[in-house]
Write a protein that holds these residues in place. Structure first.
Motif, PDB file in Angstrom:
ATOM      1  N   MET A  78      -8.775   3.408   0.142  1.00  0.00           N
ATOM      2  CA  MET A  78      -8.225   2.062   0.004  1.00  0.00           C
ATOM      3  C   MET A  78      -7.191   1.766   1.078  1.00  0.00           C
ATOM      4  N   ALA A  79      -6.481   2.796   1.509  1.00  0.00           N
ATOM      5  CA  ALA A  79      -5.482   2.627   2.560  1.00  0.00           C
ATOM      6  C   ALA A  79      -6.104   2.588   3.957  1.00  0.00           C
ATOM      7  N   ILE A 139      -0.980   3.667   0.546  1.00  0.00           N
ATOM      8  CA  ILE A 139      -1.173   2.319   1.090  1.00  0.00           C
ATOM      9  C   ILE A 139      -0.011   1.939   1.996  1.00  0.00           C
ATOM     10  N   CYS A 145      -7.699   6.632  -3.087  1.00  0.00           N
ATOM     11  CA  CYS A 145      -6.482   6.004  -2.566  1.00  0.00           C
ATOM     12  C   CYS A 145      -6.425   6.089  -1.040  1.00  0.00           C
ATOM     13  N   SER A 168      -8.416  10.754  -7.674  1.00  0.00           N
ATOM     14  CA  SER A 168      -7.836   9.513  -7.151  1.00  0.00           C
ATOM     15  C   SER A 168      -7.351   9.659  -5.716  1.00  0.00           C
ATOM     16  N   TYR A 169      -7.115  10.880  -5.262  1.00  0.00           N
ATOM     17  CA  TYR A 169      -6.641  11.057  -3.884  1.00  0.00           C
ATOM     18  C   TYR A 169      -7.628  10.448  -2.890  1.00  0.00           C
ATOM     19  N   THR A 212      -0.340   8.132 -10.723  1.00  0.00           N
ATOM     20  CA  THR A 212      -1.488   7.590  -9.989  1.00  0.00           C
ATOM     21  C   THR A 212      -1.073   6.392  -9.143  1.00  0.00           C
ATOM     22  N   GLU A 213      -0.256   5.497  -9.706  1.00  0.00           N
ATOM     23  CA  GLU A 213       0.217   4.374  -8.898  1.00  0.00           C
ATOM     24  C   GLU A 213       1.149   4.855  -7.789  1.00  0.00           C
ATOM     25  N   LYS A 249       4.026  -0.968  -3.786  1.00  0.00           N
ATOM     26  CA  LYS A 249       3.995  -0.888  -5.252  1.00  0.00           C
ATOM     27  C   LYS A 249       4.211  -2.250  -5.919  1.00  0.00           C
ATOM     28  N   ALA A 303      -1.069   5.983  -5.017  1.00  0.00           N
ATOM     29  CA  ALA A 303      -1.707   4.841  -4.368  1.00  0.00           C
ATOM     30  C   ALA A 303      -0.708   4.065  -3.514  1.00  0.00           C
TER      31      ALA A 303
END
Length: 397
Positions: free
Chosen positions: A139-140, A114, A136, A132-133, A106-107, A269, A110
């Motif tokens: 968020m980006a 990002i 994410c 989560s796709y 998941t990270e 990251k 993300a």
């Protein structure tokens, strides 16, 4: 003292306004409150190999990873990941420059999005997609463009023409998931070759989520997209220990890619978790070196469980799409006289004592996923047998 807030502006960032509490939290809470069997969230109910768990204990006792590990990941794990990619797929990666350890897949997703997206960039992802796709991408600052996998001859298939038509001058990246959660589709060599040709032709970056790489069944095979011509230098490949070794709580994932891509992803990251799971990284390094017999036995065990649950669901009256990969079975509830997966799943714990997930949560086009429901079979055999027993009456049989 109560703090006053302006009513003119919501507290939550508008990019995340559409994302509330996940369906997994809601359905898991229902499982607890009703005592239902939870076949919703995809985590095993037994731990993985004892020797891997002992490797984590040994690392803790020896003081390995108890303090901050190196930002890119411990050298032992990066070397093990590179060896795994070489041994299985003939992909050669430099452990020091082309492997990055993350806090789970998941990270990795993300951080990749990002790092690689600018606001307004379009990202094509196959729907239904892991939840989560969408978050994410938001968020980006990207714009998600779904391409729908649709039922065809017992499985969910990709329409390559629809994929090509979805690419525009604003498309920056393809987000690919194979084996595919939640449908269980495994993209074929021909499909992957077509995707690779499209990416090269339109100069697109690709992020591939391959966390279920060791769970493919029947005649399916997992082929990393990075193995196709022109793809190694434009593909970020994501892997994870959680699904393969049944230690989902350890949150150990990784990225393999060309140095420029790894550098970009690491830049994002390092401001998310920086580092995580220190002792577990050493244990996963040992896990990746387990003999082939482990991976074969793991897959064979899951295949038996897939068949057990699929047969039980069919007997209960569901239309079942037997997955070629992952540990999820997607079903169609229309043969039961139902059309609303949300309502069906919210009623199922009281009705039958089983929890499932409505696939519509994985769609932008909710109507496309309305009649589909996902069950997880990564549970003990006795649990699955009891779930099948409980489900027998759900269709009025």
């Amino acid at each position: 003292m109560t703090r006053m807030t302006s009513s003119a502006r919501p507290l939550l960032n508008r990019r995340l306004a559409e994302f509330g509490t996940t369906i997994f939290a809601e359905m898991s809470a229902l499982a607890l409150s009703t005592g239902a069997i939870n076949l919703g969230q995809g985590f095993p109910d037994t731990d993985g190999p004892e020797e891997v768990r002992e490797a984590a204990v040994r690392a803790l006792r020896d003081g390995l990873g108890n303090q901050y590990p190196p930002g890119p990941g411990v050298p032992e794990l990066r070397t093990a990941v590179a060896a795994h990619q070489q041994r299985r797929y003939g992909l050669s990666y430099d452990p020091d420059r082309e492997v990055l350890v993350t806090a789970g897949a998941t990270e990795a997703i993300a951080a990749s999005l990002i790092a690689l997206l600018e606001p307004g960039d379009e990202v094509i992802a196959f729907e239904p997609y892991y939840d989560s796709y969408a978050a994410c991408i938001a968020m980006a600052g990207g714009t998600r463009v779904p391409v729908t996998l649709r039922p065809h001859e017992g499985s969910f298939r990709l329409d390559l023409d629809e994929l090509r038509d979805a690419v525009t001058d604003r498309t920056r990246l393809l987000l690919i998931n194979t084996p595919h959660n939640p449908t269980g589709t495994v993209l074929t060599r021909a499909e992957l070759a077509a995707i690779a040709e499209l990416a090269v032709e339109r100069d697109l970056l690709v992020v591939t989520d391959e966390v279920y790489e060791h769970l493919v069944f029947d005649d399916a095979e997992h082929v990393p997209l990075a193995t196709f011509p022109g793809m190694r230098e434009r593909t970020v490949t994501i892997g994870s220990a959680g699904k393969t070794f049944s230690f989902t709580g350890w949150k150990v994932g990784w990225v393999t890619a060309a140095p420029e891509l790894v550098t970009a992803v690491r830049s994002a990251k390092q401001y998310l978790t920086y580092v995580a799971s220190g002792p577990f990284q050493y244990a996963v390094a040992e896990a990746l070196a387990l003999p082939e017999s482990y991976f074969t036995a793991f897959r064979d065990d899951m295949l038996v469980k897939r068949n057990l649950l699929a047969a039980g669901l069919e007997e209960a009256g569901f239309r079942v799409f037997r997955p070629s990969g992952t540990y999820f079975v997607t079903t169609d509830i229309r043969p039961l006289g139902e059309t609303d997966g949300f309502a069906f799943c919210r009623a199922l714990p009281e009705r039958a004592g089983v929890v499932a997930i409505p696939n519509a949560v994985f769609y932008d086009h909710r109507e496309e996923g309305a009649p589909f429901v996902r069950f997880a079979f990564c549970k003990r055999t006795g649990v699955l047998e009891e779930a099948v027993r409980r489900l027998k009456g759900v269709g009025g049989a």
